[in-house]
Design a protein around this motif. Sequence first.
Motif, PDB file in Angstrom:
ATOM      1  N   THR A 175      -8.091   5.749  -2.606  1.00  0.00           N
ATOM      2  CA  THR A 175      -9.113   5.784  -1.556  1.00  0.00           C
ATOM      3  C   THR A 175      -8.482   6.235  -0.246  1.00  0.00           C
ATOM      4  O   THR A 175      -7.298   6.549  -0.197  1.00  0.00           O
ATOM      5  N   ASP A 193     -15.414  -2.341   2.923  1.00  0.00           N
ATOM      6  CA  ASP A 193     -14.493  -1.700   3.869  1.00  0.00           C
ATOM      7  C   ASP A 193     -13.656  -2.751   4.598  1.00  0.00           C
ATOM      8  O   ASP A 193     -14.167  -3.824   4.927  1.00  0.00           O
ATOM      9  N   TRP A 202      -9.171  -0.256  -4.773  1.00  0.00           N
ATOM     10  CA  TRP A 202      -8.693   0.500  -3.608  1.00  0.00           C
ATOM     11  C   TRP A 202      -7.769   1.650  -3.986  1.00  0.00           C
ATOM     12  O   TRP A 202      -7.357   2.419  -3.116  1.00  0.00           O
ATOM     13  N   ASP A 203      -7.456   1.798  -5.264  1.00  0.00           N
ATOM     14  CA  ASP A 203      -6.594   2.912  -5.681  1.00  0.00           C
ATOM     15  C   ASP A 203      -7.268   4.242  -5.364  1.00  0.00           C
ATOM     16  O   ASP A 203      -8.488   4.401  -5.571  1.00  0.00           O
ATOM     17  N   PHE A 262     -10.267 -10.116  -1.483  1.00  0.00           N
ATOM     18  CA  PHE A 262      -9.389  -8.961  -1.343  1.00  0.00           C
ATOM     19  C   PHE A 262      -8.419  -8.870  -2.516  1.00  0.00           C
ATOM     20  O   PHE A 262      -8.195  -7.783  -3.070  1.00  0.00           O
ATOM     21  N   ALA A 286     -10.170   1.439   6.101  1.00  0.00           N
ATOM     22  CA  ALA A 286     -10.087   1.808   4.692  1.00  0.00           C
ATOM     23  C   ALA A 286     -11.501   1.862   4.152  1.00  0.00           C
ATOM     24  O   ALA A 286     -12.277   0.923   4.333  1.00  0.00           O
ATOM     25  N   PHE A 289       0.859  -1.189   0.000  1.00  0.00           N
ATOM     26  CA  PHE A 289       0.000   0.000   0.000  1.00  0.00           C
ATOM     27  C   PHE A 289       0.893   1.237   0.000  1.00  0.00           C
ATOM     28  O   PHE A 289       1.772   1.355   0.851  1.00  0.00           O
ATOM     29  N   MET A 347     -10.214  -7.449  -5.418  1.00  0.00           N
ATOM     30  CA  MET A 347     -10.387  -6.001  -5.262  1.00  0.00           C
ATOM     31  C   MET A 347      -9.104  -5.268  -5.669  1.00  0.00           C
ATOM     32  O   MET A 347      -9.151  -4.261  -6.379  1.00  0.00           O
ATOM     33  N   VAL A 348      -7.972  -5.780  -5.211  1.00  0.00           N
ATOM     34  CA  VAL A 348      -6.683  -5.159  -5.520  1.00  0.00           C
ATOM     35  C   VAL A 348      -6.387  -5.276  -7.019  1.00  0.00           C
ATOM     36  O   VAL A 348      -5.975  -4.301  -7.663  1.00  0.00           O
ATOM     37  N   PRO A 401     -14.140   2.994   0.772  1.00  0.00           N
ATOM     38  CA  PRO A 401     -14.163   3.247  -0.671  1.00  0.00           C
ATOM     39  C   PRO A 401     -14.640   4.667  -0.991  1.00  0.00           C
ATOM     40  O   PRO A 401     -15.658   4.884  -1.627  1.00  0.00           O
TER      41      PRO A 401
END
Length: 172
Positions: free
Chosen positions: A57, A118, A54-55, A45, A69, A11, A48-49, A71
Amino acid sequence: RFGPGPHRVVFTVLTQHADGVQEKPSSFTAELAPLSQMPHSVELFLQMVAHRLWDDTIFLHTAHHVLQAAPLTYPSGDSKRADFDESELAHLAFQEYNDDYPHDKYTIGFGGRPGGPDFFINTQDNERYHGPGGQDHHDLHEEADPCFGKVVKGTEVIDRLHRRSVAMVGTN
């Protein structure tokens, strides 16, 4: 698609002071639980990545014991939930928990019922709050929030973000 693991996610964190001055980027690395222990949560997860959901956010302060975290886009705060919904990666199909992967400090879990999108990083041992029986306000309170990863590098970044969020909103 992602292979047997171990799976690590880096991250990159950008922070900005109240006066608008941006700090130098920092990073932390999370190693996800073995697929044999948390297959559904880890797969979700990683998807999602891989879809870059998650970029750009943010992390927010929602409770003193976690860093969440959400969205929401940075810096506007616009919601990205529709992106998660459209990709069909918004929630777990079921709550998943493994006693061998408890909510220790610096572990990562999905919040809510069903969990996602989340996620949170535990800033203390949170088995009491997020382990089995820790969520009395849910219908199936004996279930636990999925814990599916652990920060293995850059814990000082988590500590700094948490200190900053507590300083901004207090200790509630």
